[in-house]
Design a protein around this motif. Structure first.
Motif, PDB file in Angstrom:
ATOM      1  N   ALA A  33      -2.072 -15.201 -13.088  1.00 43.27           N
ATOM      2  CA  ALA A  33      -1.374 -14.254 -12.213  1.00 43.27           C
ATOM      3  C   ALA A  33      -0.230 -13.586 -12.965  1.00 43.27           C
ATOM      4  N   MET A  34      -0.095 -12.286 -12.774  1.00 38.00           N
ATOM      5  CA  MET A  34       1.015 -11.534 -13.358  1.00 38.00           C
ATOM      6  C   MET A  34       1.346 -10.392 -12.404  1.00 38.00           C
ATOM      7  N   PRO A  35       2.075 -10.696 -11.340  1.00 39.44           N
ATOM      8  CA  PRO A  35       2.340  -9.678 -10.318  1.00 39.44           C
ATOM      9  C   PRO A  35       3.180  -8.535 -10.850  1.00 39.44           C
ATOM     10  N   MET A  36       3.162  -7.444 -10.118  1.00 39.71           N
ATOM     11  CA  MET A  36       3.897  -6.233 -10.487  1.00 39.71           C
ATOM     12  C   MET A  36       4.890  -5.886  -9.380  1.00 39.71           C
ATOM     13  N   ASP A  37       6.125  -5.610  -9.766  1.00 38.86           N
ATOM     14  CA  ASP A  37       7.138  -5.127  -8.833  1.00 38.86           C
ATOM     15  C   ASP A  37       7.275  -3.615  -8.960  1.00 38.86           C
ATOM     16  N   TYR A  38       7.707  -2.978  -7.874  1.00 39.00           N
ATOM     17  CA  TYR A  38       7.921  -1.534  -7.849  1.00 39.00           C
ATOM     18  C   TYR A  38       9.388  -1.265  -7.538  1.00 39.00           C
ATOM     19  N   TYR A  39       9.988  -0.397  -8.363  1.00 44.31           N
ATOM     20  CA  TYR A  39      11.421  -0.133  -8.296  1.00 44.31           C
ATOM     21  C   TYR A  39      11.729   1.355  -8.203  1.00 44.31           C
ATOM     22  N   ILE A  40      12.845   1.649  -7.556  1.00 44.55           N
ATOM     23  CA  ILE A  40      13.615   2.843  -7.849  1.00 44.55           C
ATOM     24  C   ILE A  40      14.948   2.351  -8.408  1.00 44.55           C
ATOM     25  N   TRP A  41      15.736   3.255  -8.983  1.00 38.41           N
ATOM     26  CA  TRP A  41      16.994   2.844  -9.612  1.00 38.41           C
ATOM     27  C   TRP A  41      18.123   3.751  -9.135  1.00 38.41           C
ATOM     28  N   VAL A  52      17.165   7.517  -9.584  1.00 43.81           N
ATOM     29  CA  VAL A  52      16.066   7.616 -10.540  1.00 43.81           C
ATOM     30  C   VAL A  52      14.791   7.186  -9.824  1.00 43.81           C
ATOM     31  N   ASP A  53      13.913   8.154  -9.606  1.00 39.89           N
ATOM     32  CA  ASP A  53      12.622   7.989  -8.933  1.00 39.89           C
ATOM     33  C   ASP A  53      12.793   7.762  -7.428  1.00 39.89           C
ATOM     34  N   THR A  54      11.693   7.952  -6.712  1.00 40.64           N
ATOM     35  CA  THR A  54      11.753   7.955  -5.248  1.00 40.64           C
ATOM     36  C   THR A  54      10.711   7.048  -4.593  1.00 40.64           C
ATOM     37  N   GLY A  55       9.871   6.383  -5.387  1.00 41.55           N
ATOM     38  CA  GLY A  55       8.955   5.392  -4.840  1.00 41.55           C
ATOM     39  C   GLY A  55       7.799   5.974  -4.052  1.00 41.55           C
ATOM     40  N   PHE A  56       7.007   5.077  -3.455  1.00 42.53           N
ATOM     41  CA  PHE A  56       5.919   5.533  -2.587  1.00 42.53           C
ATOM     42  C   PHE A  56       6.257   5.246  -1.127  1.00 42.53           C
ATOM     43  N   ASP A  57       5.445   5.806  -0.220  1.00 43.52           N
ATOM     44  CA  ASP A  57       5.634   5.564   1.203  1.00 43.52           C
ATOM     45  C   ASP A  57       4.543   4.623   1.714  1.00 43.52           C
ATOM     46  N   GLN A  58       4.588   4.302   3.011  1.00 47.39           N
ATOM     47  CA  GLN A  58       3.629   3.340   3.562  1.00 47.39           C
ATOM     48  C   GLN A  58       2.188   3.823   3.493  1.00 47.39           C
ATOM     49  N   PRO A  59       1.887   5.094   3.801  1.00 41.25           N
ATOM     50  CA  PRO A  59       0.488   5.537   3.660  1.00 41.25           C
ATOM     51  C   PRO A  59      -0.050   5.364   2.239  1.00 41.25           C
ATOM     52  N   ARG A  64      -3.544   2.310  -1.570  1.00 43.35           N
ATOM     53  CA  ARG A  64      -3.660   1.674  -2.884  1.00 43.35           C
ATOM     54  C   ARG A  64      -3.492   0.157  -2.832  1.00 43.35           C
ATOM     55  N   ASP A  65      -3.478  -0.396  -1.644  1.00 41.39           N
ATOM     56  CA  ASP A  65      -3.400  -1.842  -1.455  1.00 41.39           C
ATOM     57  C   ASP A  65      -2.161  -2.428  -2.131  1.00 41.39           C
ATOM     58  N   ARG A  66      -1.027  -1.805  -1.844  1.00 38.72           N
ATOM     59  CA  ARG A  66       0.262  -2.298  -2.317  1.00 38.72           C
ATOM     60  C   ARG A  66       1.062  -2.826  -1.125  1.00 38.72           C
ATOM     61  N   GLU A  67       1.954  -3.766  -1.405  1.00 39.46           N
ATOM     62  CA  GLU A  67       2.804  -4.322  -0.355  1.00 39.46           C
ATOM     63  C   GLU A  67       4.158  -3.614  -0.372  1.00 39.46           C
ATOM     64  N   MET A  68       4.530  -3.052   0.758  1.00 38.13           N
ATOM     65  CA  MET A  68       5.843  -2.430   0.892  1.00 38.13           C
ATOM     66  C   MET A  68       6.838  -3.482   1.369  1.00 38.13           C
ATOM     67  N   VAL A  69       7.818  -3.792   0.529  1.00 40.26           N
ATOM     68  CA  VAL A  69       8.858  -4.743   0.910  1.00 40.26           C
ATOM     69  C   VAL A  69       9.842  -4.076   1.860  1.00 40.26           C
ATOM     70  N   ARG A  70      10.290  -2.898   1.487  1.00 39.14           N
ATOM     71  CA  ARG A  70      11.179  -2.083   2.322  1.00 39.14           C
ATOM     72  C   ARG A  70      11.112  -0.659   1.801  1.00 39.14           C
ATOM     73  N   HIS A  71      11.095   0.285   2.709  1.00 40.64           N
ATOM     74  CA  HIS A  71      10.992   1.680   2.290  1.00 40.64           C
ATOM     75  C   HIS A  71      12.179   2.034   1.392  1.00 40.64           C
ATOM     76  N   PRO A  72      11.950   2.777   0.308  1.00 40.53           N
ATOM     77  CA  PRO A  72      13.059   3.119  -0.592  1.00 40.53           C
ATOM     78  C   PRO A  72      14.239   3.781   0.110  1.00 40.53           C
ATOM     79  N   VAL A  73      13.971   4.650   1.060  1.00 42.46           N
ATOM     80  CA  VAL A  73      15.065   5.322   1.774  1.00 42.46           C
ATOM     81  C   VAL A  73      15.881   4.309   2.571  1.00 42.46           C
TER      82      VAL A  73
END
Length: 275
Positions: A33-41, A52-59, A64-73
């Motif tokens: 296992a080598m999970p991936m995290d998604y960030y904005i900065w 720096v960057d704006t991330g993805f939204d829930q749709p 893409r079968d990703r888990e949204m921890v909390r919306h970037p906004v």
């Protein structure tokens, strides 16, 4: 200039080692296992806030079968920052996980490489393997920002503000840029996807989503020369970032935010590159 720099983890997905390297380095089991995290900065001092960057939204997460921890906004709001008050957003590249939610920042100027816009709207997108990481609606939304006078195009390297610079580091995407930031601990480089994980850079093993392997390898060298030390390089998706940097809070949504201007703890031996 001594900025504070924060990494805001907004999502993740579960992966295997084999999904993160063209050829897994020696000593790594491809099926581990080598999970991936998604960030904005977020970069800020007493008078300036730069996203720096704006991330993805829930749709996009659902598609893409990703888990949204909390919306970037919402993460920004948790830090007391309303999206509509942000005036400057650096987009490292236009892939779906870095350039969604553009409409949530109506008063922002977006700082983007010329080459990235050309890459995302030109003949390279005729090839499914190259266009797969892009969301067409995100790219179209950026075109709307161009027509609205909201995009500052950059050709190569530039100092955007005192102590904040961008640098062209192609390979993963042809117009990818990293961000250099002067902090109290020295010059931090937000590598974004020039290196998804510490291991991509340190073991010289490319991430499989790549437009130009040679350019990616050359960009690794650039990233290292831009930072004050290897400990000043922050990869774009590595869960180790949340292990070695202090978090803004012990629990709740603020626990998803790490303080990159503070000195990281030493990484474990197992996380170090093998000889």
């Amino acid at each position: 200039m001594n900025y504070e720099v924060y990494g805001l983890r907004y999502g993740y997905n579960m992966r295997e080692v084999a999904e993160n390297f063209i050829a897994p380095p020696s000593g790594m089991d491809p099926h581990d296992a080598m999970p991936m995290d998604y960030y904005i900065w977020l970069i800020r001092d007493g008078s300036r806030v730069v996203l720096v960057d704006t991330g993805f939204d829930q749709p996009a997460a659902d598609r893409r079968d990703r888990e949204m921890v909390r919306h970037p906004v919402d993460l920004l709001a948790d830090m007391g920052i309303a999206a509509e008050t942000i005036t400057d957003v650096i987009i490292t590249h236009l892939h779906y996980d870095h350039a969604g939610n553009l409409a949530a920042f109506p008063n922002a100027t977006f700082h983007l490489q010329d080459r990235e816009m050309g890459f995302a709207t030109g003949r390279c997108m005729c090839h499914p393997v190259l266009r797969a990481p892009f969301e067409v609606e995100d790219v179209v939304e950026m075109v709307r920002r161009v027509y609205g006078g909201r995009v500052n195009f950059i050709d190569g390297d530039a100092e955007l503000f005192p102590g904040i610079s961008v640098h062209l580091v192609p390979g993963h995407s042809m117009g990818l840029q990293c961000v250099g930031v002067e902090t109290a601990r020295g010059r931090v480089v937000l590598a974004s996807d020039a290196s998804h994980y510490y291991a991509n850079l340190e073991r010289q093993s490319p991430f499989p989503i790549v437009a130009d392997v040679f350019a990616m390898a050359e960009s690794w060298k650039r990233v290292m020369t831009l930072a004050d030390s290897p400990d000043h390089v922050v990869p774009g998706h590595d869960p180790l970032v949340r292990e070695i940097y202090p978090r803004l809070a012990a629990s709740g949504s603020l626990a998803e935010i790490v303080c990159l201007h503070e000195t990281p703890r030493a990484r474990s031996v197992s996380a170090q590159p093998k000889a």
